[in-house]
Design an enzyme around this catalytic site. Structure first.
Site, PDB file in Angstrom:
ATOM      1  N   ASP A 147      -8.300  11.569   8.668  1.00  0.00           N
ATOM      2  CA  ASP A 147      -8.878  11.537  10.034  1.00  0.00           C
ATOM      3  C   ASP A 147     -10.147  12.430   9.890  1.00  0.00           C
ATOM      4  O   ASP A 147     -10.294  13.660   9.346  1.00  0.00           O
ATOM      5  CB  ASP A 147      -7.870  12.471  11.046  1.00  0.00           C
ATOM      6  CG  ASP A 147      -8.312  12.249  12.148  1.00  0.00           C
ATOM      7  OD1 ASP A 147      -9.198  11.515  12.860  1.00  0.00           O
ATOM      8  OD2 ASP A 147      -7.453  13.162  13.240  1.00  0.00           O
TER       9      ASP A 147
ATOM     10  N   ASP B 275      -8.581  13.103  16.211  1.00  0.00           N
ATOM     11  CA  ASP B 275      -7.496  12.490  17.014  1.00  0.00           C
ATOM     12  C   ASP B 275      -6.181  12.196  16.730  1.00  0.00           C
ATOM     13  O   ASP B 275      -5.614  11.684  17.294  1.00  0.00           O
ATOM     14  CB  ASP B 275      -8.332  11.273  17.756  1.00  0.00           C
ATOM     15  CG  ASP B 275      -8.625  10.187  16.807  1.00  0.00           C
ATOM     16  OD1 ASP B 275      -8.173  10.447  15.486  1.00  0.00           O
ATOM     17  OD2 ASP B 275      -9.059   9.224  17.117  1.00  0.00           O
TER      18      ASP B 275
ATOM     19  N   ASP C 201      -9.492   7.296   9.948  1.00  0.00           N
ATOM     20  CA  ASP C 201     -10.671   6.464  10.404  1.00  0.00           C
ATOM     21  C   ASP C 201     -11.503   5.989   9.339  1.00  0.00           C
ATOM     22  O   ASP C 201     -11.247   6.649   8.172  1.00  0.00           O
ATOM     23  CB  ASP C 201     -11.393   7.198  11.533  1.00  0.00           C
ATOM     24  CG  ASP C 201     -11.481   8.641  11.343  1.00  0.00           C
ATOM     25  OD1 ASP C 201     -11.962   8.855  10.151  1.00  0.00           O
ATOM     26  OD2 ASP C 201     -11.415   9.454  12.210  1.00  0.00           O
TER      27      ASP C 201
ATOM     28  N   ASP D  31      -8.800  -6.699   5.258  1.00  0.00           N
ATOM     29  CA  ASP D  31      -7.268  -7.390   5.481  1.00  0.00           C
ATOM     30  C   ASP D  31      -7.563  -8.474   6.732  1.00  0.00           C
ATOM     31  O   ASP D  31      -8.173  -8.070   7.907  1.00  0.00           O
ATOM     32  CB  ASP D  31      -6.269  -6.445   6.134  1.00  0.00           C
ATOM     33  CG  ASP D  31      -5.091  -6.936   5.907  1.00  0.00           C
ATOM     34  OD1 ASP D  31      -4.583  -7.978   6.173  1.00  0.00           O
ATOM     35  OD2 ASP D  31      -4.152  -6.065   5.699  1.00  0.00           O
TER      36      ASP D  31
ATOM     37  N   ASP E  56      -3.472 -12.272   5.538  1.00  0.00           N
ATOM     38  CA  ASP E  56      -2.084 -11.851   6.210  1.00  0.00           C
ATOM     39  C   ASP E  56      -1.416 -13.243   6.387  1.00  0.00           C
ATOM     40  O   ASP E  56      -1.863 -14.020   6.895  1.00  0.00           O
ATOM     41  CB  ASP E  56      -2.418 -11.333   7.443  1.00  0.00           C
ATOM     42  CG  ASP E  56      -1.298 -10.571   8.130  1.00  0.00           C
ATOM     43  OD1 ASP E  56      -0.585  -9.697   7.441  1.00  0.00           O
ATOM     44  OD2 ASP E  56      -0.842 -10.969   9.306  1.00  0.00           O
TER      45      ASP E  56
ATOM     46  N   GLU F 163      -0.855 -12.835   1.350  1.00  0.00           N
ATOM     47  CA  GLU F 163       0.477 -12.445   1.482  1.00  0.00           C
ATOM     48  C   GLU F 163       1.040 -13.840   1.713  1.00  0.00           C
ATOM     49  O   GLU F 163       1.183 -14.172   2.695  1.00  0.00           O
ATOM     50  CB  GLU F 163       0.484 -11.543   2.825  1.00  0.00           C
ATOM     51  CG  GLU F 163       1.820 -10.927   2.962  1.00  0.00           C
ATOM     52  CD  GLU F 163       2.194 -10.721   4.366  1.00  0.00           C
ATOM     53  OE1 GLU F 163       3.228  -9.936   4.566  1.00  0.00           O
ATOM     54  OE2 GLU F 163       1.574 -11.304   5.276  1.00  0.00           O
TER      55      GLU F 163
ATOM     56  N   HIS G 143       2.854  -1.123   3.347  1.00  0.00           N
ATOM     57  CA  HIS G 143       2.984  -0.420   4.589  1.00  0.00           C
ATOM     58  C   HIS G 143       4.134  -1.174   5.299  1.00  0.00           C
ATOM     59  O   HIS G 143       4.144  -0.796   6.664  1.00  0.00           O
ATOM     60  CB  HIS G 143       1.525  -0.464   5.453  1.00  0.00           C
ATOM     61  CG  HIS G 143       1.180  -1.962   5.664  1.00  0.00           C
ATOM     62  ND1 HIS G 143       1.124  -2.859   4.635  1.00  0.00           N
ATOM     63  CD2 HIS G 143       1.342  -2.852   6.764  1.00  0.00           C
ATOM     64  CE1 HIS G 143       0.895  -4.214   4.888  1.00  0.00           C
ATOM     65  NE2 HIS G 143       0.888  -4.012   6.425  1.00  0.00           N
ATOM     66  N   ASP G 144       4.890  -2.041   4.737  1.00  0.00           N
ATOM     67  CA  ASP G 144       5.731  -2.898   5.544  1.00  0.00           C
ATOM     68  C   ASP G 144       7.209  -2.760   4.875  1.00  0.00           C
ATOM     69  O   ASP G 144       8.284  -3.036   5.499  1.00  0.00           O
ATOM     70  CB  ASP G 144       5.480  -4.357   5.338  1.00  0.00           C
ATOM     71  CG  ASP G 144       4.358  -4.909   6.049  1.00  0.00           C
ATOM     72  OD1 ASP G 144       4.276  -4.197   7.093  1.00  0.00           O
ATOM     73  OD2 ASP G 144       3.697  -5.854   5.700  1.00  0.00           O
TER      74      ASP G 144
END
Ligand code: NOJ
Length: 511
Positions: free
Chosen positions: A23, A27, A31, A100, A203, A255, A317-318
């Site tokens: 970051d 926040d 990013d 992605d 994706d 994917e 990430h899944d």
């Protein structure tokens, strides 16, 4: 002279999940500028490319996999200028950038869907999958992902039809049988190709075309009819032609979430569909030598006849991180790193696996993901300070032991798993056998997987890898004299291989 292999065959790709990487503005959400400021870590580690999970404008119902504008950066991640700077700086460090692309569905806030939903006569009505019916009975038995019990259909009161969403109701499926959708989505690829991206992770690519009759299916989640339609292959050939019309070996990584290696192989077509496809059965295999041997053999059987180049992935990430899935032991996570980085194919690392991170334990009150995947998306700890290099409180809790499992502490410790990843990447980069060579199993005791990687010719480059999946040492005799180039626990590197492998250990051997 044979053509040199395209860069992506010998590359190692590092997945960045932008929300959780770094970051820059405090926040609590990572990013693009945060990524740019930490490229040094990736260059030092020795990867070749980054794949950025979605950073496009999005209401974040699925944390960016619900795109409201394919051609802009969400303000939470920065601006198009930030993206330009990131690509430029990555390229100047010899790092490729993949993004992605989420073509199966948009956000329900995308102007295309807002128009489509506005009336049955809207010119964009047919850009999505709308079906007649009555509000009490969805058109078929397809279920939405995540819940797996709710229908994949939502009734639109105002216009009196159902619309399809294989994922959340906030993620309506595009109608890829409409040529206007194809053209508009090709334009989104061109937009980023012109901005210098080196490729796309695509994706849910296996689900783009739906069967024209939208039939009921036996297994409402996995069956063909909703997935794996012949028309999808035609669409992918179109993406391939588009990518190949640009210079510089732009790559597509699909994917293909079908748990059949034979099916995944079909998505390479006749070298005219995907350049690469994820093959998830190994990710779901337990840490067991025989099961892994089977997975590796299946890939060879299905991929080699087509000349399809494999990919390997243990974490993303899944899914829970592999260290967590394999029981939490660091020794095992280290052995798994040796395996991942020495198989034949392109490995994909997931941010933080190089630190040996496990999933965060996310208390109920802080859970935010509709798919229950928060644990694997915990923020990356950059240093040992209380804020771990994040200027504000991150959106998710820290993974376990951030005081020691962080970039700064591990970089200062040559015995850390981070240094192991770096040594493996260095060894890979220096070895044609590891990058592009053939794979051959070597006879080994139960619980151990041993193999050779070699390029042609008697004097060609050769490596041997021995991975012990058990917590017992084993004798593994090898013919010839071998030297330990990299050991998962660092033991005996540079010394002759002594004919045995320690509990939970893996070694890379050279001559
Ligand atoms: C697969 C992505 O990896 C996942 O994070 C997302 O939720 C679904 N596709 C839907 O886009």
């Amino acid at each position: 002279m044979a053509e040199p292999a395209p860069w992506w065959k010998s590359a190692v790709v590092y997945q960045v999940y932008p929300r959780s990487f770094a970051d820059s503005d405090g926040d609590g959400v990572g990013d693009l500028e945060g990524i740019r400021r930490h490229l040094d870590h990736l260059q030092w580690l020795g990867v070749d490319a980054l794949w950025l999970s979605p950073f496009f404008r999005s209401p974040m119902a699925d944390f960016g996999y619900d795109v409201a504008d394919y051609c802009d950066v969400d303000p939470i991640f920065g601006t198009l200028e930030d993206f330009g700077r990131l690509v430029q700086e990555a390229h100047s460090r010899n790092l490729k950038v993949l993004i992605d692309w989420v073509p199966n569905h948009t956000s329900d806030q995308h102007p295309w869907f807002v128009a489509s939903r506005s009336s049955r006569d809207d010119p964009k009505r047919d850009w999505y999958v709308w079906v007649d019916g009555t509000p009490d009975r969805p058109p078929n038995n397809w279920k939405a992902a995540f819940s797996q019990t709710e229908p994949a259909w939502t009734w639109d009161e105002a216009t009196g039809q159902w619309y399809l969403h294989l994922f959340l109701a906030e993620q309506p499926d595009l109608n890829w049988r409409n040529p206007e959708v194809v053209a508009a989505m090709h334009d989104t690829l061109r937009f980023w190709l012109h901005r210098g991206v080196d490729g796309f992770r695509m994706d849910v690519i296996h689900a783009l075309a739906k069967h024209p009759d939208l039939p009921d299916v036996d297994d409402p989640w996995l069956d063909t009819g909703r997935l794996d339609e012949p028309a999808t292959h035609e669409l992918i050939r179109g993406f391939r032609r588009l990518l190949d019309s640009y210079p510089g070996d732009r790559v597509s990584v699909g994917e293909v979430f079908i748990l059949s290696t034979a099916k995944v192989a079909e998505y390479y077509g006749d070298d005219d569909e995907l350049h690469l496809a994820f093959n998830f059965p190994p990710l779901f295999a337990p840490w067991d030598a025989a099961k892994w041997r089977k997975r590796v053999d299946r890939v060879a059987e299905e991929f080699e006849p087509r000349d399809a180049w494999p990919t390997w992935v243990l974490s993303n990430h899944d899914n829970p991180r592999h260290r967590t899935r394999y029981g939490g032991s660091e020794a095992r996570a280290r052995a798994a790193a040796v395996l991942l980085l020495t198989l034949r194919g392109t490995p994909f690392l997931y941010e933080g696996e190089e630190l040996g991170l496990e999933d965060a334990d996310v208390p109920k009150a802080r859970q935010v993901d509709p798919g229950g995947r928060d644990g694997t998306r915990a923020p990356i700890p950059w240093d040992a300070s209380p804020g771990h290099g994040w200027p504000g409180d991150p959106w998710l809790p820290w993974p376990p032991e951030p005081d020691v499992r962080n970039v700064e502490s591990e970089r200062a410790n040559p015995a850390s798993i981070l240094h192991l990843y770096r040594r493996l990447l260095t060894a890979r980069r220096a070895s044609p056998a590891l990058q592009l060579g053939a794979w051959r199993a070597i006879e080994s005791p139960h619980g151990v997987l041993a193999y050779e990687r070699a390029v042609d010719g008697d004097n060609g480059d050769r490596r041997v890898v021995v991975v012990n999946f058990t917590d017992q040492p084993h004798v593994v005799d090898l013919s010839g004299n071998w030297t330990v180039e990299v050991a998962s626990d660092g033991a005996g590197e540079g010394e002759p291989y002594a004919g045995s492998i320690g509990a939970d250990q893996a070694v890379l051997l050279s001559r």
